[in-house]
Design a protein around this motif. Sequence first.
Motif, mmCIF file in Angstrom:
data_model
loop_
_atom_site.group_PDB
_atom_site.id
_atom_site.type_symbol
_atom_site.label_atom_id
_atom_site.label_comp_id
_atom_site.label_asym_id
_atom_site.label_seq_id
_atom_site.Cartn_x
_atom_site.Cartn_y
_atom_site.Cartn_z
ATOM 1 N N MET A 156 0.876 -1.170 0.000
ATOM 2 C CA MET A 156 0.000 0.000 0.000
ATOM 3 C C MET A 156 0.914 1.222 0.000
ATOM 4 S SD MET A 156 -3.265 -0.919 0.032
ATOM 5 C CE MET A 156 -4.344 0.209 0.878
ATOM 6 N N PRO A 157 0.372 2.436 -0.175
ATOM 7 C CA PRO A 157 1.246 3.607 -0.307
ATOM 8 C C PRO A 157 2.313 3.742 0.775
ATOM 9 C CG PRO A 157 -0.986 4.216 -0.889
ATOM 10 C CD PRO A 157 -1.044 2.792 -0.422
ATOM 11 N N HIS A 158 1.977 3.460 2.031
ATOM 12 C CA HIS A 158 2.958 3.574 3.112
ATOM 13 C C HIS A 158 3.093 2.270 3.902
ATOM 14 C CE1 HIS A 158 2.358 7.968 2.408
ATOM 15 N NE2 HIS A 158 3.662 7.954 2.629
ATOM 16 N N MET A 159 2.879 1.145 3.227
ATOM 17 C CA MET A 159 3.039 -0.142 3.890
ATOM 18 C C MET A 159 3.726 -1.108 2.932
ATOM 19 S SD MET A 159 0.193 -2.167 6.149
ATOM 20 C CE MET A 159 -0.640 -3.059 4.833
ATOM 21 N N THR A 160 4.849 -1.689 3.383
ATOM 22 C CA THR A 160 5.621 -2.590 2.541
ATOM 23 C C THR A 160 5.512 -4.022 3.048
ATOM 24 O OG1 THR A 160 7.692 -2.432 3.803
ATOM 25 C CG2 THR A 160 7.270 -0.707 2.152
ATOM 26 N N ARG A 161 6.073 -4.927 2.280
ATOM 27 C CA ARG A 161 5.977 -6.345 2.618
ATOM 28 C C ARG A 161 6.613 -6.651 3.974
ATOM 29 N NH1 ARG A 161 7.877 -10.268 -1.961
ATOM 30 N NH2 ARG A 161 5.963 -9.421 -2.884
ATOM 31 N N LEU A 162 7.696 -5.949 4.317
ATOM 32 C CA LEU A 162 8.365 -6.205 5.595
ATOM 33 C C LEU A 162 7.665 -5.527 6.766
ATOM 34 C CD1 LEU A 162 12.129 -6.138 4.544
ATOM 35 C CD2 LEU A 162 10.722 -8.122 5.149
ATOM 36 N N MET A 163 6.528 -4.930 6.509
ATOM 37 C CA MET A 163 5.668 -4.412 7.577
ATOM 38 C C MET A 163 4.459 -5.318 7.791
ATOM 39 S SD MET A 163 5.599 -0.373 6.587
ATOM 40 C CE MET A 163 7.091 0.520 6.122
ATOM 41 N N ALA A 164 4.462 -6.494 7.157
ATOM 42 C CA ALA A 164 3.341 -7.428 7.236
ATOM 43 C C ALA A 164 3.809 -8.772 7.761
ATOM 44 C CB ALA A 164 2.705 -7.602 5.853
ATOM 45 N N CYS A 165 2.994 -9.402 8.596
ATOM 46 C CA CYS A 165 3.368 -10.711 9.130
ATOM 47 C C CYS A 165 3.168 -11.788 8.062
ATOM 48 C CB CYS A 165 2.551 -11.037 10.370
ATOM 49 S SG CYS A 165 0.808 -11.409 10.041
ATOM 50 N N PRO A 166 3.918 -12.888 8.167
ATOM 51 C CA PRO A 166 3.793 -13.963 7.183
ATOM 52 C C PRO A 166 2.720 -14.974 7.578
ATOM 53 C CG PRO A 166 5.579 -14.464 8.680
ATOM 54 C CD PRO A 166 5.016 -13.132 9.123
ATOM 55 N N PRO A 167 2.068 -15.618 6.599
ATOM 56 C CA PRO A 167 1.195 -16.754 6.927
ATOM 57 C C PRO A 167 2.062 -17.915 7.410
ATOM 58 C CG PRO A 167 1.474 -16.595 4.564
ATOM 59 C CD PRO A 167 2.172 -15.394 5.153
ATOM 60 N N THR A 168 1.671 -18.538 8.482
ATOM 61 C CA THR A 168 2.472 -19.623 9.047
ATOM 62 C C THR A 168 1.585 -20.729 9.592
ATOM 63 O OG1 THR A 168 2.672 -18.168 10.974
ATOM 64 C CG2 THR A 168 4.627 -18.432 9.638
ATOM 65 N N CYS A 169 2.207 -21.827 9.921
ATOM 66 C CA CYS A 169 1.514 -22.995 10.479
ATOM 67 C C CYS A 169 2.133 -23.324 11.830
ATOM 68 C CB CYS A 169 1.645 -24.188 9.543
ATOM 69 S SG CYS A 169 1.122 -23.854 7.844
ATOM 70 N N GLY A 170 1.309 -23.805 12.749
ATOM 71 C CA GLY A 170 1.848 -24.145 14.059
ATOM 72 C C GLY A 170 0.760 -24.453 15.063
ATOM 73 N N ALA A 171 1.175 -24.618 16.322
ATOM 74 C CA ALA A 171 0.241 -24.954 17.400
ATOM 75 C C ALA A 171 0.804 -24.500 18.736
ATOM 76 C CB ALA A 171 -0.031 -26.459 17.430
ATOM 77 N N ALA A 172 -0.101 -24.242 19.678
ATOM 78 C CA ALA A 172 0.283 -23.867 21.044
ATOM 79 C C ALA A 172 -0.818 -24.326 21.991
ATOM 80 C CB ALA A 172 0.488 -22.358 21.159
ATOM 81 N N ALA A 173 -0.470 -24.526 23.251
ATOM 82 C CA ALA A 173 -1.442 -25.028 24.227
ATOM 83 C C ALA A 173 -1.180 -24.421 25.597
ATOM 84 C CB ALA A 173 -1.377 -26.552 24.312
ATOM 85 N N VAL A 174 -2.270 -24.213 26.344
ATOM 86 C CA VAL A 174 -2.209 -23.613 27.681
ATOM 87 C C VAL A 174 -3.162 -24.377 28.597
ATOM 88 C CG1 VAL A 174 -2.667 -21.544 29.051
ATOM 89 C CG2 VAL A 174 -1.652 -21.324 26.771
ATOM 90 N N ILE A 175 -2.701 -24.702 29.798
ATOM 91 C CA ILE A 175 -3.529 -25.392 30.790
ATOM 92 C C ILE A 175 -3.875 -24.415 31.904
ATOM 93 C CG2 ILE A 175 -3.628 -27.253 32.493
ATOM 94 C CD1 ILE A 175 -1.671 -28.804 30.664
ATOM 95 N N VAL A 176 -5.189 -24.302 32.183
ATOM 96 C CA VAL A 176 -5.712 -23.366 33.171
ATOM 97 C C VAL A 176 -6.373 -24.158 34.294
ATOM 98 C CG1 VAL A 176 -7.253 -21.407 33.536
ATOM 99 C CG2 VAL A 176 -6.144 -21.719 31.320
ATOM 100 N N CYS A 177 -6.158 -23.723 35.537
ATOM 101 C CA CYS A 177 -6.764 -24.454 36.651
ATOM 102 C C CYS A 177 -7.113 -23.504 37.787
ATOM 103 C CB CYS A 177 -5.829 -25.552 37.149
ATOM 104 S SG CYS A 177 -4.394 -24.932 38.048
ATOM 105 N N SER A 178 -7.798 -24.051 38.793
ATOM 106 C CA SER A 178 -8.127 -23.284 39.987
ATOM 107 C C SER A 178 -6.910 -23.212 40.901
ATOM 108 C CB SER A 178 -9.286 -23.939 40.726
ATOM 109 O OG SER A 178 -8.871 -25.212 41.226
#
Length: 392
Positions: free
Chosen positions: A205-227
């Motif tokens: 875009m006029p003031h936005m370049t490719r290195l100002m944009a995040c890449p599409p990626t693949c992955g996973a993350a997990a979090v365990i929550v408890c009392s």
Amino acid sequence: MGKKARIIGVNMIPFTKPGNQEPYPVMAAKAVKGALEDAGLDYSEIQQAYASYIYGDSTCGQKALYKVGMTGIPIFNINNNCSSGSTALFLARQAVESGLVECALAVGFEEMQPGALKSHWDDRISPVEWLQERLVALWPEVPQAPRAIRLFGGAAEEYLEKYGVNPDIFAKVAVKTRSHAIQNPYSLFSKQLTVEEVMSSPKLMPHMTRLMACPPTCGAAAVIVCSEGFAKKHGISNPVEIVAQAVTTDMDVTHDNIINLVGADMTRRAAKQVYESAGIGPDEVDVLELHDCFTPSEVIIYEGLGLCEEGGAEKFIHDGENTYGGKVVVGPSGGLMSKGHPIGATGLAQCTELVWQLRGQAQKRQVENARIALQHNLGLGGACVVTMYRLG
């Protein structure tokens, strides 16, 4: 509801470019098993699970978790656009704090395709069509581009015009983010950048370049929550408390300008709720992971979270207040910009990084004496999730 939930297990796998990933059930199972190991738990102790993703058929959550165990627990599939992972965490926390369960799991995963985000459902009304229509009404000469690029590029133009700042602020944010990423073994990119490289990369875009944009990626993350009681029963010595959390969606004010179209108002309202609930303000935050899908988004979020005054982001960046030695370390992981953005996993990867920071386990990127951590995760269409954490 007065008791605060604790996080006792986190894990993420290194994100990869599309085409290099393992199948989503494999990635998700690895993330969950790592979080269970981190907590010292068996999967049989999980009472509910929330699985977040946006690209996939119904019950992908079951498919992923059945590789870990088939224990008959409720499994909920969550799609809330780019805030899906944090929404899964919100629901897991809510289930624990309500007393319905003692221990819940949030897992996020994504297999993405190369290139800009696009809809896979072109035979029906798009849920973000109204954003595009309003963008054109506000900026009739908007260039043709994929929809997210148009929206955040439009917000960049509006911000520059409104505050009269130097356009290089967006490049400086990318350079800062990459300087953090080179210390993170989980980051997709590890090559340092210069402002000149970012500014001269291909224009989106006029003031936005490719290195100002995040890449599409693949992955996973997990979090365990408890009392708190569950954590004590299992001898967890370093639980991280979810101090406060809020989810907001759009209001009529969203239509007022492009900056609000990309979540500024949702961010302000979510942050205000969190600060008021916690009794802790932005000046006390030590470390922050935010939704830097594009660097103009990060600039706008600084102000939405109250890290600086409206229109004050340029000075905030120039003075180095967004990095080590400054007011708050923003994106020590490298953020979405450098770590990657596998949508369903993003919010839970942010949480994982902040838990590591509060435990003092972030190695070379460790924020010294990190006590209060803040997370911001945004999905257009829309939802914004802001979460505050502290050790104990």
